[in-house]
Design a protein around this motif. Sequence first.
Motif, PDB file in Angstrom:
ATOM      1  N   LEU A  64       0.822  -1.211   0.000  1.00  0.00           N
ATOM      2  CA  LEU A  64       0.000   0.000   0.000  1.00  0.00           C
ATOM      3  C   LEU A  64       0.858   1.264   0.000  1.00  0.00           C
ATOM      4  CD1 LEU A  64      -3.165  -0.407   2.256  1.00  0.00           C
ATOM      5  CD2 LEU A  64      -3.044   0.345  -0.124  1.00  0.00           C
ATOM      6  N   THR A  65       1.988   1.234   0.691  1.00  0.00           N
ATOM      7  CA  THR A  65       2.870   2.400   0.685  1.00  0.00           C
ATOM      8  C   THR A  65       3.339   2.692  -0.730  1.00  0.00           C
ATOM      9  OG1 THR A  65       3.621   1.987   2.953  1.00  0.00           O
ATOM     10  CG2 THR A  65       5.030   3.358   1.566  1.00  0.00           C
ATOM     11  N   GLY A  66       3.717   1.647  -1.460  1.00  0.00           N
ATOM     12  CA  GLY A  66       4.135   1.826  -2.846  1.00  0.00           C
ATOM     13  C   GLY A  66       3.020   2.345  -3.732  1.00  0.00           C
ATOM     14  N   LEU A  67       1.811   1.798  -3.542  1.00  0.00           N
ATOM     15  CA  LEU A  67       0.671   2.254  -4.344  1.00  0.00           C
ATOM     16  C   LEU A  67       0.324   3.706  -4.030  1.00  0.00           C
ATOM     17  CD1 LEU A  67      -1.778  -0.803  -4.270  1.00  0.00           C
ATOM     18  CD2 LEU A  67      -0.352  -0.041  -6.172  1.00  0.00           C
ATOM     19  N   ASN A  68       0.325   4.051  -2.746  1.00  0.00           N
ATOM     20  CA  ASN A  68      -0.014   5.423  -2.370  1.00  0.00           C
ATOM     21  C   ASN A  68       1.006   6.421  -2.912  1.00  0.00           C
ATOM     22  OD1 ASN A  68      -2.412   4.841  -1.051  1.00  0.00           O
ATOM     23  ND2 ASN A  68      -1.437   4.551   0.934  1.00  0.00           N
ATOM     24  N   ASN A  69       2.279   6.030  -2.942  1.00  0.00           N
ATOM     25  CA  ASN A  69       3.296   6.898  -3.533  1.00  0.00           C
ATOM     26  C   ASN A  69       3.013   7.135  -5.018  1.00  0.00           C
ATOM     27  OD1 ASN A  69       4.749   7.217  -1.175  1.00  0.00           O
ATOM     28  ND2 ASN A  69       6.207   5.586  -1.626  1.00  0.00           N
ATOM     29  N   ARG A  70       2.557   6.096  -5.702  1.00  0.00           N
ATOM     30  CA  ARG A  70       2.308   6.208  -7.140  1.00  0.00           C
ATOM     31  C   ARG A  70       1.098   7.061  -7.467  1.00  0.00           C
ATOM     32  NH1 ARG A  70       2.032   0.621 -10.099  1.00  0.00           N
ATOM     33  NH2 ARG A  70       1.876   2.070 -11.864  1.00  0.00           N
ATOM     34  N   ILE A  71       0.082   7.028  -6.605  1.00  0.00           N
ATOM     35  CA  ILE A  71      -1.164   7.703  -6.983  1.00  0.00           C
ATOM     36  C   ILE A  71      -1.389   9.022  -6.255  1.00  0.00           C
ATOM     37  CG2 ILE A  71      -2.300   5.519  -7.558  1.00  0.00           C
ATOM     38  CD1 ILE A  71      -3.887   5.864  -4.918  1.00  0.00           C
ATOM     39  N   ASN A  72      -0.321   9.606  -5.703  1.00  0.00           N
ATOM     40  CA  ASN A  72      -0.524  10.875  -5.009  1.00  0.00           C
ATOM     41  C   ASN A  72      -1.049  11.966  -5.934  1.00  0.00           C
ATOM     42  OD1 ASN A  72       0.112  11.580  -2.050  1.00  0.00           O
ATOM     43  ND2 ASN A  72       1.575   9.970  -2.517  1.00  0.00           N
ATOM     44  N   SER A  73      -0.658  11.930  -7.201  1.00  0.00           N
ATOM     45  CA  SER A  73      -1.199  12.928  -8.137  1.00  0.00           C
ATOM     46  C   SER A  73      -2.705  12.747  -8.294  1.00  0.00           C
ATOM     47  CB  SER A  73      -0.511  12.815  -9.505  1.00  0.00           C
ATOM     48  OG  SER A  73      -0.717  11.521 -10.077  1.00  0.00           O
ATOM     49  N   LEU A  74      -3.173  11.496  -8.261  1.00  0.00           N
ATOM     50  CA  LEU A  74      -4.612  11.241  -8.361  1.00  0.00           C
ATOM     51  C   LEU A  74      -5.320  11.631  -7.066  1.00  0.00           C
ATOM     52  CD1 LEU A  74      -4.684   7.767 -10.164  1.00  0.00           C
ATOM     53  CD2 LEU A  74      -4.622  10.053 -11.149  1.00  0.00           C
TER      54      LEU A  74
END
Length: 234
Positions: free
Chosen positions: A155-165
Motif C-alpha cells: 500500500l505504501t508503494g501504491l499510495n506513492n504512485r497515486i498521489n497525483s490522483l
Amino acid sequence: MSIKFERVDVSLKKQVIDAMRKAIVEGSFVPGQKLVERELCQWFDVSRSLMREVLQQLEAEALITIVPFRGPMVSEIQLDEAKSIYAVRQALEALAGAGCAQFASESDIAALQTNLALIAQCQGAADQKALVNAKNEFYNVLLNACGNPVVKEILTGLNNRINSLRRLSMGQPGRLTDTVHELQEIIDAIRNRDAQLASRLCAEHVGKAANIALQVMAKQTEEVSSTKDVATHQ
C-alpha cells in the motif's frame, strides 16, 4: 540550486532516493516531467553513477519511467492503470482497517486523530503539499498499526504512485469535508475495535475517492482526445 547531505549512518544513495521520492509524491516533480540527469546531479551534489542507481530504484517503484533515447521522466498514470490501482488499494485498505481495529494501540488511535485534525486544517489552503503530507502521515500510522507488514509495503508503494490522483480527487469541491467525515468514521470503528466495520468503511472511502478521480481523469482524457481530433482536421 544545490542540495547537500550530511554523510551520516543513512547512505547517501538512500538519502537521494528518499528526497527524489518525496519530491515526486509532493508534486514538486509533476507527472510527465522530463528529468535531466546532469541537473539532478548538480541539485543533489552527487556523481552521475550514483544518480543512475537512484533513478533505477525509482523506476523499479514505478515512480519514474526511463524512455529509450529520451531519458527519465516522472511516470504518468493512464486511466486503465488507475482503475486497477484503485481496485487493489480498495482491497488492501480494507485489510489494513480491519487489522488496525484489532492491533492498534491507544497511542496509535490518538495519532490517527491528531493527523485527521491536521487534514481538516488544510481546508481552503492553496498549497496542497501540507494536505498530501498530512494524509500520507495518517496512512503511515494506519499501516504501521495494522499488524500486516506485507499490506503496509504494497500500500505504501501504491499510495506513492497515486498521489497525483489523490490531489486530483481531494481538490474537487466538497471532497475534503467528506474525506474528514469518512476518516473520522474509520477512527471511531477502530477505537470501538469493530474490525468488520473498519474494513467496510476503508473500502468505501477508497471507492468514493476512486470514483471522483477516475471521472476527472476520464473527462481530461476526452478533452485531450478532442483537441487532437481538432488539430488533425485543421
